[in-house]
Design a protein around this motif. Structure first.
Motif, PDB file in Angstrom:
ATOM      1  N   SER A  52      76.724  56.081  20.037  1.00  0.00           N
ATOM      2  CA  SER A  52      77.097  56.307  18.776  1.00  0.00           C
ATOM      3  C   SER A  52      78.511  57.050  18.941  1.00  0.00           C
ATOM      4  CB  SER A  52      76.146  56.299  17.355  1.00  0.00           C
ATOM      5  OG  SER A  52      77.140  56.762  16.430  1.00  0.00           O
TER       6      SER A  52
ATOM      7  N   GLU B  40      82.639  53.400  12.361  1.00  0.00           N
ATOM      8  CA  GLU B  40      81.615  54.413  13.465  1.00  0.00           C
ATOM      9  C   GLU B  40      81.634  52.904  14.350  1.00  0.00           C
ATOM     10  OE1 GLU B  40      77.223  54.260  12.064  1.00  0.00           O
ATOM     11  OE2 GLU B  40      76.716  54.912  14.437  1.00  0.00           O
TER      12      GLU B  40
ATOM     13  N   ARG C 125      79.513  49.750  13.353  1.00  0.00           N
ATOM     14  CA  ARG C 125      78.310  49.438  11.705  1.00  0.00           C
ATOM     15  C   ARG C 125      78.784  50.030  10.944  1.00  0.00           C
ATOM     16  NH1 ARG C 125      72.903  53.004  14.131  1.00  0.00           N
ATOM     17  NH2 ARG C 125      74.214  54.686  13.946  1.00  0.00           N
ATOM     18  N   ASN C 126      79.277  50.862  10.887  1.00  0.00           N
ATOM     19  CA  ASN C 126      80.156  51.073   9.505  1.00  0.00           C
ATOM     20  C   ASN C 126      81.552  51.040   9.340  1.00  0.00           C
ATOM     21  OD1 ASN C 126      78.149  52.813   6.983  1.00  0.00           O
ATOM     22  ND2 ASN C 126      77.489  53.155   9.573  1.00  0.00           N
ATOM     23  N   LYS C 127      82.518  51.385   8.159  1.00  0.00           N
ATOM     24  CA  LYS C 127      83.178  51.323   8.164  1.00  0.00           C
ATOM     25  C   LYS C 127      84.210  51.476   6.842  1.00  0.00           C
ATOM     26  CE  LYS C 127      87.736  48.044   8.266  1.00  0.00           C
ATOM     27  NZ  LYS C 127      88.344  48.830   7.137  1.00  0.00           N
TER      28      LYS C 127
ATOM     29  N   GLY D 286      71.247  55.492   6.582  1.00  0.00           N
ATOM     30  CA  GLY D 286      72.874  54.738   6.779  1.00  0.00           C
ATOM     31  C   GLY D 286      74.238  54.842   7.886  1.00  0.00           C
TER      32      GLY D 286
ATOM     33  N   ASN E 119      75.693  57.301  11.082  1.00  0.00           N
ATOM     34  CA  ASN E 119      76.431  58.575  11.106  1.00  0.00           C
ATOM     35  C   ASN E 119      77.407  58.223  10.249  1.00  0.00           C
ATOM     36  OD1 ASN E 119      74.689  59.688  12.688  1.00  0.00           O
ATOM     37  ND2 ASN E 119      75.850  58.115  14.593  1.00  0.00           N
ATOM     38  N   LYS E 120      77.860  58.485   8.483  1.00  0.00           N
ATOM     39  CA  LYS E 120      78.892  58.031   7.456  1.00  0.00           C
ATOM     40  C   LYS E 120      79.197  58.719   7.256  1.00  0.00           C
ATOM     41  CE  LYS E 120      81.182  55.288   4.383  1.00  0.00           C
ATOM     42  NZ  LYS E 120      81.161  53.592   3.521  1.00  0.00           N
TER      43      LYS E 120
END
Lengths: 111, 114
Positions: free
Chosen positions: A31, A48, A55-57, B98, B100-101
Protein backbone atom coordinates in the motif's frame (compact mmCIF):
# COMPACT_ATOMS: atom_id res chain seq x y z
CA UNK A 1 15.54 -2.09 6.49
CA UNK A 2 15.35 0.91 4.21
CA UNK A 3 12.54 3.36 4.83
CA UNK A 4 10.24 5.10 2.41
CA UNK A 5 12.23 7.02 -0.19
CA UNK A 6 10.85 10.02 -1.99
CA UNK A 7 12.44 11.80 -4.91
CA UNK A 8 13.12 14.54 -5.58
CA UNK A 9 13.29 16.12 -2.15
CA UNK A 10 13.00 19.66 -3.46
CA UNK A 11 11.85 21.10 -6.73
CA UNK A 12 10.77 24.40 -8.20
CA UNK A 13 8.33 24.68 -11.06
CA UNK A 14 6.43 27.48 -12.74
CA UNK A 15 2.69 27.80 -13.19
CA UNK A 16 1.33 25.68 -15.97
CA UNK A 17 4.07 23.11 -15.85
CA UNK A 18 3.60 19.56 -14.69
CA UNK A 19 5.51 17.57 -12.09
CA UNK A 20 6.05 13.91 -11.28
CA UNK A 21 7.03 12.76 -7.81
CA UNK A 22 8.31 9.32 -7.01
CA UNK A 23 7.96 7.10 -3.96
CA UNK A 24 9.70 3.83 -3.18
CA UNK A 25 7.93 2.03 -0.33
CA UNK A 26 9.43 -0.19 2.29
CA UNK A 27 10.20 -3.60 0.87
CA UNK A 28 7.16 -5.86 1.11
CA UNK A 29 4.66 -3.04 1.56
CA UNK A 30 1.90 -3.12 -1.03
CA UNK A 31 0.00 0.00 0.00
CA UNK A 32 1.22 3.46 -0.91
CA UNK A 33 -0.62 6.61 0.10
CA UNK A 34 -0.01 10.23 -0.80
CA UNK A 35 -0.73 13.29 1.31
CA UNK A 36 -0.40 17.00 0.68
CA UNK A 37 0.75 19.21 3.56
CA UNK A 38 0.32 22.98 3.46
CA UNK A 39 0.30 25.59 6.23
CA UNK A 40 -3.25 26.58 5.38
CA UNK A 41 -4.95 23.24 4.79
CA UNK A 42 -2.76 20.96 6.88
CA UNK A 43 -2.41 17.33 5.93
CA UNK A 44 -4.83 16.17 3.28
CA UNK A 45 -5.23 12.74 1.76
CA UNK A 46 -4.68 12.54 -1.98
CA UNK A 47 -4.99 8.87 -2.87
CA UNK A 48 -3.95 5.35 -1.97
CA UNK A 49 -2.79 2.53 -4.15
CA UNK A 50 -2.76 -1.12 -3.21
CA UNK A 51 -1.39 -3.77 -5.54
CA UNK A 52 -1.46 -1.35 -8.48
CA UNK A 53 -5.11 -0.39 -7.94
CA UNK A 54 -6.38 2.89 -6.56
CA UNK A 55 -8.16 1.93 -3.37
CA UNK A 56 -9.03 5.35 -1.99
CA UNK A 57 -9.19 8.84 -3.37
CA UNK A 58 -9.36 12.22 -1.68
CA UNK A 59 -11.07 15.40 -2.80
CA UNK A 60 -8.53 16.80 -5.20
CA UNK A 61 -9.10 17.90 -8.79
CA UNK A 62 -8.28 15.64 -11.69
CA UNK A 63 -4.99 17.46 -12.21
CA UNK A 64 -3.68 15.24 -9.43
CA UNK A 65 -3.13 11.66 -10.48
CA UNK A 66 -1.08 8.72 -9.43
CA UNK A 67 -0.14 5.20 -10.26
CA UNK A 68 1.57 2.23 -8.75
CA UNK A 69 3.87 -0.19 -10.47
CA UNK A 70 4.18 -3.93 -10.04
CA UNK A 71 7.14 -3.45 -7.69
CA UNK A 72 4.90 -1.24 -5.49
CA UNK A 73 6.78 1.93 -6.36
CA UNK A 74 4.42 4.80 -6.91
CA UNK A 75 4.37 8.08 -8.73
CA UNK A 76 2.08 11.03 -8.49
CA UNK A 77 1.65 13.64 -11.15
CA UNK A 78 0.29 17.15 -10.98
CA UNK A 79 -0.52 18.80 -14.28
CA UNK A 80 -1.05 22.46 -15.04
CA UNK A 81 0.52 23.58 -11.79
CA UNK A 82 -1.03 26.40 -9.80
CA UNK A 83 0.54 28.54 -7.12
CA UNK A 84 -1.64 26.79 -4.55
CA UNK A 85 -0.04 23.46 -5.35
CA UNK A 86 3.08 24.56 -3.49
CA UNK A 87 3.29 22.07 -0.65
CA UNK A 88 5.12 19.21 0.97
CA UNK A 89 3.96 15.99 -0.64
CA UNK A 90 4.29 13.01 1.65
CA UNK A 91 4.24 9.39 0.66
CA UNK A 92 3.50 6.61 3.11
CA UNK A 93 3.65 2.87 2.78
CA UNK A 94 1.99 0.09 4.69
CA UNK A 95 1.63 -3.67 4.63
CA UNK A 96 -2.13 -3.20 4.54
CA UNK A 97 -4.49 -1.04 6.58
CA UNK A 98 -3.12 0.38 9.80
CA UNK A 99 0.34 1.71 10.51
CA UNK A 100 1.74 4.05 7.89
CA UNK A 101 5.44 4.69 7.43
CA UNK A 102 6.10 8.11 5.95
CA UNK A 103 8.90 9.35 3.78
CA UNK A 104 10.54 12.73 4.31
CA UNK A 105 8.51 14.29 1.53
CA UNK A 106 9.00 16.20 -1.69
CA UNK A 107 8.78 19.95 -1.26
CA UNK A 108 7.30 21.55 -4.35
CA UNK A 109 7.45 25.28 -4.93
CA UNK A 110 5.39 26.73 -7.77
CA UNK A 111 6.41 30.19 -9.00
CA UNK B 1 -17.58 12.79 7.26
CA UNK B 2 -15.09 12.14 9.96
CA UNK B 3 -13.12 15.00 11.48
CA UNK B 4 -10.39 15.51 14.04
CA UNK B 5 -9.98 18.49 16.34
CA UNK B 6 -6.80 19.44 18.08
CA UNK B 7 -7.81 22.53 20.05
CA UNK B 8 -4.31 23.61 21.02
CA UNK B 9 -2.28 25.07 18.17
CA UNK B 10 0.76 25.80 20.33
CA UNK B 11 1.79 24.45 23.72
CA UNK B 12 4.87 25.38 25.73
CA UNK B 13 6.08 23.26 28.62
CA UNK B 14 9.21 23.20 30.72
CA UNK B 15 11.56 20.29 30.40
CA UNK B 16 10.67 17.66 32.96
CA UNK B 17 7.04 18.77 33.17
CA UNK B 18 4.15 16.56 32.19
CA UNK B 19 2.38 16.94 28.88
CA UNK B 20 -1.10 16.33 27.60
CA UNK B 21 -2.14 17.03 24.03
CA UNK B 22 -5.83 16.94 23.30
CA UNK B 23 -7.57 15.26 20.41
CA UNK B 24 -11.28 14.89 19.74
CA UNK B 25 -12.79 13.13 16.78
CA UNK B 26 -16.13 12.99 15.10
CA UNK B 27 -17.11 9.69 13.59
CA UNK B 28 -20.13 7.42 13.65
CA UNK B 29 -18.29 4.44 15.04
CA UNK B 30 -14.99 3.84 16.74
CA UNK B 31 -12.30 4.51 14.19
CA UNK B 32 -8.67 3.56 14.26
CA UNK B 33 -6.79 6.32 16.10
CA UNK B 34 -3.21 7.46 15.73
CA UNK B 35 -0.72 10.01 17.00
CA UNK B 36 2.13 11.08 14.73
CA UNK B 37 5.05 13.41 15.37
CA UNK B 38 6.81 15.57 12.80
CA UNK B 39 10.15 17.27 13.34
CA UNK B 40 11.12 20.19 11.10
CA UNK B 41 11.93 19.09 7.57
CA UNK B 42 10.98 15.53 8.32
CA UNK B 43 8.16 13.17 7.53
CA UNK B 44 5.72 11.82 10.08
CA UNK B 45 6.64 9.20 12.64
CA UNK B 46 4.02 7.04 14.33
CA UNK B 47 4.01 7.40 18.12
CA UNK B 48 1.15 5.05 18.90
CA UNK B 49 -2.11 3.64 17.62
CA UNK B 50 -5.42 2.35 18.91
CA UNK B 51 -7.43 -0.24 17.07
CA UNK B 52 -9.39 -1.96 19.85
CA UNK B 53 -9.00 -3.47 23.30
CA UNK B 54 -7.23 -1.77 26.18
CA UNK B 55 -8.06 1.91 26.04
CA UNK B 56 -4.66 2.98 27.38
CA UNK B 57 -2.02 2.46 24.75
CA UNK B 58 1.70 2.80 25.10
CA UNK B 59 3.88 4.17 22.36
CA UNK B 60 7.44 5.01 21.60
CA UNK B 61 9.54 7.65 23.35
CA UNK B 62 7.57 7.28 26.59
CA UNK B 63 4.27 8.51 25.18
CA UNK B 64 0.88 7.05 25.98
CA UNK B 65 -2.67 7.85 24.95
CA UNK B 66 -6.06 7.05 26.37
CA UNK B 67 -9.13 6.39 24.27
CA UNK B 68 -12.35 7.63 25.86
CA UNK B 69 -15.36 6.60 23.84
CA UNK B 70 -17.81 8.70 25.86
CA UNK B 71 -15.82 11.83 25.13
CA UNK B 72 -14.70 10.90 21.61
CA UNK B 73 -11.20 11.73 22.72
CA UNK B 74 -7.74 10.28 22.30
CA UNK B 75 -5.40 12.46 24.33
CA UNK B 76 -1.65 12.03 24.21
CA UNK B 77 0.36 12.17 27.43
CA UNK B 78 3.92 12.04 28.61
CA UNK B 79 4.89 12.23 32.28
CA UNK B 80 8.19 14.06 31.77
CA UNK B 81 9.00 16.00 28.62
CA UNK B 82 12.50 16.13 27.16
CA UNK B 83 13.85 19.00 25.06
CA UNK B 84 14.04 16.62 22.10
CA UNK B 85 10.24 16.23 22.19
CA UNK B 86 9.84 19.68 20.66
CA UNK B 87 8.02 19.02 17.38
CA UNK B 88 4.57 19.10 15.85
CA UNK B 89 2.11 16.44 16.88
CA UNK B 90 -0.78 15.21 14.78
CA UNK B 91 -3.78 13.16 15.80
CA UNK B 92 -5.38 11.11 13.02
CA UNK B 93 -8.32 8.82 12.49
CA UNK B 94 -9.01 6.13 9.96
CA UNK B 95 -12.33 4.58 9.16
CA UNK B 96 -12.23 0.93 10.13
CA UNK B 97 -11.93 -1.16 7.01
CA UNK B 98 -11.45 1.95 4.94
CA UNK B 99 -7.90 1.35 3.83
CA UNK B 100 -5.14 3.79 4.57
CA UNK B 101 -7.12 6.99 4.31
CA UNK B 102 -6.22 9.06 7.34
CA UNK B 103 -7.94 12.23 8.43
CA UNK B 104 -5.52 14.42 10.35
CA UNK B 105 -6.04 17.13 12.90
CA UNK B 106 -4.43 20.51 12.37
CA UNK B 107 -1.56 19.68 14.67
CA UNK B 108 -0.16 20.98 17.94
CA UNK B 109 3.24 22.63 17.95
CA UNK B 110 5.11 21.74 21.12
CA UNK B 111 7.84 24.00 22.45
CA UNK B 112 10.00 22.84 25.35
CA UNK B 113 11.65 25.39 27.58
CA UNK B 114 14.92 24.43 29.19
Amino acid sequence: KAGVTQTPRYLIKTRGQQVTLSCSPISGHRSVSWYQQTPGQGLQFLFEYFSETQRNKGNFPGRFSGRQFSNSRSEMNVSTLELGDSALYLCASSLDAGELFFGEGSRLTVL
Amino acid sequence: AQSVTQPDIHITVSEGASLELRCNYSYGATPYLFWYVQSPGQGLQLLLKYFSGDTLVQGIKGFEAEFKRSQSSFNLRKPSVHWSDAAEYFCAVERTGGGNKLTFGTGTQLKVEL
